[in-house]
Scaffold this motif. Structure first.
Motif, PDB file in Angstrom:
ATOM      1  N   ALA A  12      14.473 111.462 -95.127  1.00 42.56           N
ATOM      2  CA  ALA A  12      15.460 111.861 -94.221  1.00 42.56           C
ATOM      3  C   ALA A  12      14.767 110.804 -92.348  1.00 42.56           C
ATOM      4  CB  ALA A  12      17.432 112.743 -93.941  1.00 42.56           C
ATOM      5  N   LEU A  13      13.582 112.081 -92.391  1.00 43.93           N
ATOM      6  CA  LEU A  13      12.828 112.037 -91.225  1.00 43.93           C
ATOM      7  C   LEU A  13      12.077 110.405 -91.345  1.00 43.93           C
ATOM      8  CD1 LEU A  13      12.179 115.153 -91.013  1.00 43.93           C
ATOM      9  CD2 LEU A  13      13.594 114.076 -89.626  1.00 43.93           C
ATOM     10  N   MET A  14      11.756 110.097 -92.747  1.00 43.70           N
ATOM     11  CA  MET A  14      11.005 109.066 -92.675  1.00 43.70           C
ATOM     12  C   MET A  14      11.992 107.396 -92.272  1.00 43.70           C
ATOM     13  SD  MET A  14       8.170 107.762 -92.715  1.00 43.70           S
ATOM     14  CE  MET A  14       7.536 106.205 -93.318  1.00 43.70           C
ATOM     15  N   ARG A  15      13.581 107.260 -92.576  1.00 41.38           N
ATOM     16  CA  ARG A  15      14.270 106.497 -92.921  1.00 41.38           C
ATOM     17  C   ARG A  15      14.676 106.221 -90.383  1.00 41.38           C
ATOM     18  NH1 ARG A  15      19.118 109.250 -94.240  1.00 41.38           N
ATOM     19  NH2 ARG A  15      19.970 108.903 -92.173  1.00 41.38           N
ATOM     20  N   THR A  16      14.772 107.892 -89.883  1.00 39.24           N
ATOM     21  CA  THR A  16      14.789 108.236 -88.415  1.00 39.24           C
ATOM     22  C   THR A  16      13.324 107.352 -88.289  1.00 39.24           C
ATOM     23  OG1 THR A  16      15.705 109.263 -88.765  1.00 39.24           O
ATOM     24  CG2 THR A  16      15.545 109.090 -87.004  1.00 39.24           C
ATOM     25  N   ALA A  17      12.650 107.579 -88.493  1.00 38.83           N
ATOM     26  CA  ALA A  17      11.250 106.933 -87.976  1.00 38.83           C
ATOM     27  C   ALA A  17      10.886 105.635 -87.971  1.00 38.83           C
ATOM     28  CB  ALA A  17       9.856 107.864 -87.712  1.00 38.83           C
ATOM     29  N   TYR A  18      11.287 104.849 -89.280  1.00 40.85           N
ATOM     30  CA  TYR A  18      11.177 103.543 -89.939  1.00 40.85           C
ATOM     31  C   TYR A  18      12.625 102.975 -88.816  1.00 40.85           C
ATOM     32  CZ  TYR A  18      11.793  99.120 -91.553  1.00 40.85           C
ATOM     33  OH  TYR A  18      11.262  98.177 -92.393  1.00 40.85           O
ATOM     34  N   LEU A  19      13.500 103.183 -88.917  1.00 40.53           N
ATOM     35  CA  LEU A  19      14.527 102.139 -87.614  1.00 40.53           C
ATOM     36  C   LEU A  19      14.421 102.323 -85.989  1.00 40.53           C
ATOM     37  CD1 LEU A  19      17.168 103.947 -89.920  1.00 40.53           C
ATOM     38  CD2 LEU A  19      16.910 101.807 -89.687  1.00 40.53           C
ATOM     39  N   LEU A  20      13.711 103.924 -86.132  1.00 39.84           N
ATOM     40  CA  LEU A  20      13.151 103.539 -84.367  1.00 39.84           C
ATOM     41  C   LEU A  20      11.650 102.877 -84.344  1.00 39.84           C
ATOM     42  CD1 LEU A  20      13.483 107.422 -84.037  1.00 39.84           C
ATOM     43  CD2 LEU A  20      14.565 106.239 -82.185  1.00 39.84           C
ATOM     44  N   THR A  21      10.861 102.711 -85.407  1.00 40.70           N
ATOM     45  CA  THR A  21       9.325 101.689 -84.387  1.00 40.70           C
ATOM     46  C   THR A  21      10.186 100.103 -85.674  1.00 40.70           C
ATOM     47  OG1 THR A  21       8.855 102.772 -87.032  1.00 40.70           O
ATOM     48  CG2 THR A  21       8.611 103.553 -85.069  1.00 40.70           C
ATOM     49  N   ARG A  74      17.596  94.249 -88.171  1.00 38.13           N
ATOM     50  CA  ARG A  74      16.193  94.630 -88.038  1.00 38.13           C
ATOM     51  C   ARG A  74      16.276  93.735 -86.729  1.00 38.13           C
ATOM     52  NH1 ARG A  74      11.256  93.757 -89.074  1.00 38.13           N
ATOM     53  NH2 ARG A  74       9.749  95.523 -88.840  1.00 38.13           N
ATOM     54  N   GLN A  75      15.502  92.255 -86.749  1.00 36.09           N
ATOM     55  CA  GLN A  75      15.141  91.565 -85.672  1.00 36.09           C
ATOM     56  C   GLN A  75      16.187  91.617 -85.018  1.00 36.09           C
ATOM     57  OE1 GLN A  75      14.793  87.651 -87.045  1.00 36.09           O
ATOM     58  NE2 GLN A  75      13.467  87.350 -85.561  1.00 36.09           N
ATOM     59  N   ALA A  76      16.800  92.263 -84.540  1.00 40.37           N
ATOM     60  CA  ALA A  76      18.355  92.042 -83.839  1.00 40.37           C
ATOM     61  C   ALA A  76      17.602  93.084 -82.984  1.00 40.37           C
ATOM     62  CB  ALA A  76      19.303  92.076 -83.807  1.00 40.37           C
ATOM     63  N   LEU A  77      17.329  94.185 -84.027  1.00 38.33           N
ATOM     64  CA  LEU A  77      17.383  95.908 -83.332  1.00 38.33           C
ATOM     65  C   LEU A  77      15.920  95.779 -82.725  1.00 38.33           C
ATOM     66  CD1 LEU A  77      17.768  98.754 -85.973  1.00 38.33           C
ATOM     67  CD2 LEU A  77      19.090  98.537 -83.961  1.00 38.33           C
ATOM     68  N   MET A  78      14.748  94.981 -82.955  1.00 44.46           N
ATOM     69  CA  MET A  78      13.586  95.201 -82.577  1.00 44.46           C
ATOM     70  C   MET A  78      13.371  94.787 -80.811  1.00 44.46           C
ATOM     71  SD  MET A  78      11.183  96.942 -84.380  1.00 44.46           S
ATOM     72  CE  MET A  78      12.940  98.291 -84.675  1.00 44.46           C
ATOM     73  N   GLY A  79      14.685  93.392 -80.662  1.00 43.91           N
ATOM     74  CA  GLY A  79      14.637  92.917 -79.752  1.00 43.91           C
ATOM     75  C   GLY A  79      15.185  93.913 -78.402  1.00 43.91           C
ATOM     76  N   VAL A  86      12.518 111.474 -82.004  1.00 47.01           N
ATOM     77  CA  VAL A  86      12.663 110.351 -81.025  1.00 47.01           C
ATOM     78  C   VAL A  86      12.111 110.401 -79.913  1.00 47.01           C
ATOM     79  CG1 VAL A  86      14.572 110.172 -79.172  1.00 47.01           C
ATOM     80  CG2 VAL A  86      15.301 110.886 -81.689  1.00 47.01           C
ATOM     81  N   ASN A  87      11.777 111.673 -79.082  1.00 50.65           N
ATOM     82  CA  ASN A  87      10.967 112.053 -77.955  1.00 50.65           C
ATOM     83  C   ASN A  87       9.556 111.231 -77.829  1.00 50.65           C
ATOM     84  OD1 ASN A  87      12.764 113.156 -76.685  1.00 50.65           O
ATOM     85  ND2 ASN A  87      11.880 115.687 -77.150  1.00 50.65           N
ATOM     86  N   GLN A  88       9.121 112.096 -79.500  1.00 45.11           N
ATOM     87  CA  GLN A  88       7.644 111.408 -79.360  1.00 45.11           C
ATOM     88  C   GLN A  88       7.315 109.266 -79.360  1.00 45.11           C
ATOM     89  OE1 GLN A  88       4.637 112.833 -79.943  1.00 45.11           O
ATOM     90  NE2 GLN A  88       3.591 110.914 -79.448  1.00 45.11           N
ATOM     91  N   HIS A  89       8.398 108.789 -80.039  1.00 45.74           N
ATOM     92  CA  HIS A  89       8.832 107.195 -80.333  1.00 45.74           C
ATOM     93  C   HIS A  89       8.848 106.962 -78.757  1.00 45.74           C
ATOM     94  CE1 HIS A  89      10.044 103.631 -81.365  1.00 45.74           C
ATOM     95  NE2 HIS A  89      11.260 103.197 -80.289  1.00 45.74           N
ATOM     96  N   ILE A  90       9.663 107.497 -77.672  1.00 44.99           N
ATOM     97  CA  ILE A  90       9.759 107.042 -76.635  1.00 44.99           C
ATOM     98  C   ILE A  90       8.471 107.149 -75.659  1.00 44.99           C
ATOM     99  CG2 ILE A  90      10.948 107.555 -74.436  1.00 44.99           C
ATOM    100  CD1 ILE A  90      13.947 108.101 -75.913  1.00 44.99           C
ATOM    101  N   ASP A 105       8.524  99.929 -87.633  1.00 48.91           N
ATOM    102  CA  ASP A 105       7.528  99.073 -88.509  1.00 48.91           C
ATOM    103  C   ASP A 105       6.920 100.265 -89.877  1.00 48.91           C
ATOM    104  OD1 ASP A 105       4.704  97.335 -89.554  1.00 48.91           O
ATOM    105  OD2 ASP A 105       3.964  99.052 -88.719  1.00 48.91           O
ATOM    106  N   ALA A 106       6.622 100.290 -90.974  1.00 46.76           N
ATOM    107  CA  ALA A 106       6.798 101.334 -92.266  1.00 46.76           C
ATOM    108  C   ALA A 106       5.430 102.259 -91.762  1.00 46.76           C
ATOM    109  CB  ALA A 106       6.915 100.447 -93.273  1.00 46.76           C
ATOM    110  N   HIS A 107       4.422 101.368 -91.107  1.00 44.30           N
ATOM    111  CA  HIS A 107       2.997 102.148 -91.365  1.00 44.30           C
ATOM    112  C   HIS A 107       3.124 102.718 -89.538  1.00 44.30           C
ATOM    113  CE1 HIS A 107       1.048  99.911 -94.170  1.00 44.30           C
ATOM    114  NE2 HIS A 107       1.263  99.366 -93.618  1.00 44.30           N
ATOM    115  N   GLN A 108       3.898 101.870 -88.789  1.00 40.32           N
ATOM    116  CA  GLN A 108       4.070 103.145 -86.989  1.00 40.32           C
ATOM    117  C   GLN A 108       5.440 104.347 -87.713  1.00 40.32           C
ATOM    118  OE1 GLN A 108       6.008 100.165 -84.394  1.00 40.32           O
ATOM    119  NE2 GLN A 108       3.523  99.268 -84.226  1.00 40.32           N
ATOM    120  N   ALA A 109       5.986 104.273 -88.462  1.00 41.82           N
ATOM    121  CA  ALA A 109       6.963 104.742 -88.691  1.00 41.82           C
ATOM    122  C   ALA A 109       6.107 106.401 -89.329  1.00 41.82           C
ATOM    123  CB  ALA A 109       7.862 104.643 -90.131  1.00 41.82           C
ATOM    124  N   GLU A 110       5.345 106.031 -90.408  1.00 42.41           N
ATOM    125  CA  GLU A 110       4.634 106.726 -90.593  1.00 42.41           C
ATOM    126  C   GLU A 110       3.440 107.894 -89.696  1.00 42.41           C
ATOM    127  OE1 GLU A 110       2.335 105.594 -93.837  1.00 42.41           O
ATOM    128  OE2 GLU A 110       4.052 104.685 -95.339  1.00 42.41           O
TER     129      GLU A 110
END
Length: 173
Positions: free
Chosen positions: A17-26, A103-108, A65-69, A28-33
């Motif tokens: 669940a945390l990985m899914r959230t990280a992926y949706l925030l970033t 996904r592309q729209a989210l990245m925009g 969330v805080n680390q991503h920001i 990119d799978a590598h950045q999410a990891e």
């Protein structure tokens, strides 16, 4: 059970669940990891205090969330967007296309708006929970959701039917 065992159990129970959230925030799978690994290290350092908390996964999600920001403020991303998605085998062409377009729209979206959309609609969080995770007011969550949905409609007009009604029901309800 020692400290490391309880932390391993926590990671085993919540890493997907945390990985899914990280992926949706970033996006990119590598950045999410990298993001998740960084946050789990912080959680491990505080585990002696967090293991007694009722929901340590909430702390971990807020830390994500805080680390991503924080990372978005510091890093200059050199991601190149392709005009067409890469060729991949499809299980369901329509759902895959919708996911790619979304996904592309989210990245925009700007990071704060993307975070609101991920927490509200992918994580199915309430406005109050989203505000607490983002350290902002409920009004900020509502306005950021409004602007993000409007931007998504412009970035991906084909998704407009899927986004219809969200603003009035979710934001101003």
């Amino acid at each position: 059970m020692d400290r490391n065992d309880s932390f391993r159990e926590f990671v085993a129970a919540h890493q997907h669940a945390l990985m899914r959230t990280a992926y949706l925030l970033t996006g990119d799978a590598h950045q999410a990891e990298d993001l998740l690994q960084s946050v789990l290290l912080k959680v491990l350092r505080r585990w002696s205090r967090l293991s007694h908390v009722e929901r340590p996964e909430a702390y971990a999600r807020k830390a994500l969330v805080n680390q991503h920001i924080s990372w978005r403020r510091r890093r200059v991303w050199t991601e190149l967007l392709a005009a067409e998605p890469p060729d991949r085998p499809h299980s369901s062409e329509d759902s895959t296309l919708v996911r790619l377009v979304m996904r592309q729209a989210l990245m925009g979206l700007p990071p704060r708006q993307r975070t609101v959309i991920v927490l509200r609609f992918y994580e199915d969080r309430t406005e109050r929970e989203t505000a607490e995770l983002m350290n902002c007011s409920i009004g900020t969550v509502k306005s950021q959701t409004h602007y993000a949905l409007a931007r998504l409609r412009k970035l991906a007009p084909g998704l407009a039917p899927k986004l219809a009604g969200l603003e009035t029901e979710e934001v101003y309800g």
